[in-house]
Write a protein that holds these residues in place. Structure first.
Motif, PDB file in Angstrom:
ATOM      1  N   UNK A  43     -27.644  15.469  33.196  1.00 56.51           N
ATOM      2  CA  UNK A  43     -27.004  16.918  33.337  1.00 56.51           C
ATOM      3  C   UNK A  43     -28.069  17.858  34.072  1.00 56.51           C
ATOM      4  N   UNK A  46     -29.341  16.895  37.287  1.00 61.26           N
ATOM      5  CA  UNK A  46     -28.175  17.175  38.752  1.00 61.26           C
ATOM      6  C   UNK A  46     -28.265  18.586  39.051  1.00 61.26           C
ATOM      7  N   UNK A  49     -31.513  19.603  40.766  1.00 56.92           N
ATOM      8  CA  UNK A  49     -31.663  18.908  41.990  1.00 56.92           C
ATOM      9  C   UNK A  49     -30.976  19.801  43.085  1.00 56.92           C
ATOM     10  N   UNK A  50     -29.985  20.803  42.715  1.00 50.96           N
ATOM     11  CA  UNK A  50     -29.382  21.707  43.484  1.00 50.96           C
ATOM     12  C   UNK A  50     -30.470  22.649  44.341  1.00 50.96           C
ATOM     13  N   UNK A  53     -31.726  21.483  47.700  1.00 49.88           N
ATOM     14  CA  UNK A  53     -30.627  21.135  48.669  1.00 49.88           C
ATOM     15  C   UNK A  53     -30.874  21.987  49.826  1.00 49.88           C
ATOM     16  N   UNK A  62     -24.082  23.135  52.943  1.00 49.84           N
ATOM     17  CA  UNK A  62     -25.210  22.532  52.225  1.00 49.84           C
ATOM     18  C   UNK A  62     -25.206  20.972  52.445  1.00 49.84           C
ATOM     19  N   UNK A  64     -28.020  17.345  51.959  1.00 48.36           N
ATOM     20  CA  UNK A  64     -29.308  16.840  51.308  1.00 48.36           C
ATOM     21  C   UNK A  64     -30.103  16.356  52.258  1.00 48.36           C
ATOM     22  N   UNK A  70     -20.966  14.983  56.870  1.00 45.80           N
ATOM     23  CA  UNK A  70     -19.777  15.064  57.718  1.00 45.80           C
ATOM     24  C   UNK A  70     -20.354  15.246  59.291  1.00 45.80           C
ATOM     25  N   UNK A  95     -11.621  19.980  52.784  1.00 50.71           N
ATOM     26  CA  UNK A  95     -12.127  18.333  52.443  1.00 50.71           C
ATOM     27  C   UNK A  95     -11.204  17.908  51.286  1.00 50.71           C
TER      28      UNK A  95
ATOM     29  N   UNK B   1     -13.096  13.068  50.417  1.00 45.50           N
ATOM     30  CA  UNK B   1     -14.020  14.186  50.506  1.00 45.50           C
ATOM     31  C   UNK B   1     -15.483  13.925  50.713  1.00 45.50           C
ATOM     32  N   UNK B   2     -15.972  14.495  51.668  1.00 41.28           N
ATOM     33  CA  UNK B   2     -17.542  13.913  51.845  1.00 41.28           C
ATOM     34  C   UNK B   2     -18.454  15.267  51.743  1.00 41.28           C
ATOM     35  N   UNK B   3     -19.156  15.324  50.577  1.00 40.89           N
ATOM     36  CA  UNK B   3     -19.920  16.373  50.083  1.00 40.89           C
ATOM     37  C   UNK B   3     -21.189  15.971  49.920  1.00 40.89           C
ATOM     38  N   UNK B   4     -22.403  16.702  50.121  1.00 42.93           N
ATOM     39  CA  UNK B   4     -23.500  16.111  49.954  1.00 42.93           C
ATOM     40  C   UNK B   4     -23.712  15.448  48.460  1.00 42.93           C
ATOM     41  N   UNK B   5     -24.526  14.474  48.325  1.00 47.31           N
ATOM     42  CA  UNK B   5     -24.388  13.662  46.982  1.00 47.31           C
ATOM     43  C   UNK B   5     -24.736  14.584  45.850  1.00 47.31           C
ATOM     44  N   UNK B   6     -26.030  15.322  45.949  1.00 45.25           N
ATOM     45  CA  UNK B   6     -26.381  16.244  45.006  1.00 45.25           C
ATOM     46  C   UNK B   6     -25.346  17.117  44.600  1.00 45.25           C
ATOM     47  N   UNK B   7     -24.437  17.710  45.369  1.00 43.11           N
ATOM     48  CA  UNK B   7     -23.740  18.743  44.956  1.00 43.11           C
ATOM     49  C   UNK B   7     -22.486  17.730  44.176  1.00 43.11           C
ATOM     50  N   UNK B   9     -22.603  15.303  42.567  1.00 41.04           N
ATOM     51  CA  UNK B   9     -23.343  14.922  41.378  1.00 41.04           C
ATOM     52  C   UNK B   9     -23.290  16.058  40.234  1.00 41.04           C
ATOM     53  N   UNK B  10     -23.385  17.041  40.810  1.00 42.30           N
ATOM     54  CA  UNK B  10     -23.571  18.103  39.886  1.00 42.30           C
ATOM     55  C   UNK B  10     -22.247  18.822  39.530  1.00 42.30           C
ATOM     56  N   UNK B  13     -20.916  16.154  36.944  1.00 46.62           N
ATOM     57  CA  UNK B  13     -21.905  16.928  35.522  1.00 46.62           C
ATOM     58  C   UNK B  13     -21.469  18.049  35.101  1.00 46.62           C
ATOM     59  N   UNK B  26     -16.876  23.353  40.678  1.00 45.34           N
ATOM     60  CA  UNK B  26     -17.236  23.617  42.216  1.00 45.34           C
ATOM     61  C   UNK B  26     -17.537  25.177  42.122  1.00 45.34           C
ATOM     62  N   UNK B  30     -21.382  25.983  43.513  1.00 47.68           N
ATOM     63  CA  UNK B  30     -21.658  26.860  44.588  1.00 47.68           C
ATOM     64  C   UNK B  30     -22.562  28.166  44.075  1.00 47.68           C
ATOM     65  N   UNK B  33     -26.119  27.435  43.623  1.00 42.05           N
ATOM     66  CA  UNK B  33     -26.711  27.261  45.103  1.00 42.05           C
ATOM     67  C   UNK B  33     -27.089  28.350  45.490  1.00 42.05           C
TER      68      UNK B  33
END
Lengths: 197, 197
Positions: A43, A46, A49-50, A53, A62, A64, A70, A95, B1-7, B9-10, B13, B26, B30, B33
């Protein structure tokens, strides 16, 4: 209140989340304390890691990588349809609805001269050059209805080449909504936007 | 839905927190971030530290050391008053009220034979030996009113030396409460627990 320092610290930190007060923060912290060590570390990792970004060089979402997943999706690029949104939250909402398969451009705001937000702040020149360079056929303005939003749409429309088909998302009664409880402006828009049945 | 992996993941979590669904997760992600890198790392670090937390050898409360700050506080020890609570959340609620200056003992439950919770699971022998060893004069049973809670209090009272003054917290109308909206059982308790004005 005498609590372990690590617990007090985490409660203070959790209170920084939007809408989270003391009670919710304590509830979250006590719940996390019941998780397994590995889960807590996963947790925390993760979240950490934000901070790494980036922002996509093309759409401002945002990402990686330098270019987000996209924008680098060939199928979405080939659709030649671009959706302009105000915020990243708006992009995520579209999305999530799984109804749009083109690419995006995030303005990060709307034109608001009084607040010092002009075309430069929204990087409108970058948007126009993307539309020209990528030969985008259709532009969808998914900008929320407001005085500033309407002005932004009009200004953007005047900037774009006349061959580009520019459309704004539909306004009217939301699904599950009831005329009885809707405001007059929404009803006015719904009447204006009526379509042949 | 295509979002950055790190986003993604978080968000996944953050959804593990109690009462946090997709939308709140979400919103939290955000918001994080938008924080400065140092703040995000501090947040993640404070959560990660929760996995290192111990349990106090004396009172079962979470603690950074073998003995928690409350139990090792000499003034609180000298008060010779011990408050028995069901859960750590109950302890925190009492600490937050800033009205109790003795030490605690967390049962981590109440007697419930049907669920396999007996005196051993609640470490009642440890509680009794603490009361005897530390010559505790007053024991406050801050145990919630329920069939199991009442039984636990009766059983505990029978275990303790007769010289110890055992009391249970008061039941009645909560502050700001209104008779009109309270249940009959609370009103019954409030009438029973009336005091000379």
């Amino acid at each position: 209140m005498e609590l372990p320092e690590s617990l007090t610290n985490s409660i203070e930190q959790l209170k920084r989340l939007p809408g989270v007060g003391e009670k919710s923060a304590i509830r979250y912290a006590l719940d996390i304390l019941r998780w397994q060590t590995g889960d807590v570390e996963q947790f925390a990792e993760s979240i950490a890691q934000l901070s790494q970004i980036k922002k996509c060089q093309r759409c401002n979402m945002y990402s990686d990588e330098e270019i987000c997943s996209i924008c680098s999706n060939v199928k979405r690029k080939e659709a030649k349809i671009l959706c302009v949104v105000e915020t990243i939250s708006d992009l995520i909402a579209i999305e999530k609805s799984n109804n749009f398969f083109g690419s995006y451009f995030v303005l990060n705001g709307v034109l608001n001269p009084l607040m010092g937000v002009g075309p430069e702040e929204l990087k409108l020149d970058k948007l126009v050059s993307i539309i020209k360079l990528e030969n985008i056929d259709n532009v969808i303005l998914a900008i929320n209805p407001s005085v500033e939003g309407d002005a932004t749409c009009s200004y953007l429309n005047s900037l774009l080449p006349s061959v580009t088909n520019v459309e704004r998302i539909g306004f009217g009664i939301p699904m599950g909504g009831s005329l009885e409880y809707l405001d007059s402006l929404t009803i006015k828009k719904a009447l204006e936007n009526r379509r042949k049945f």
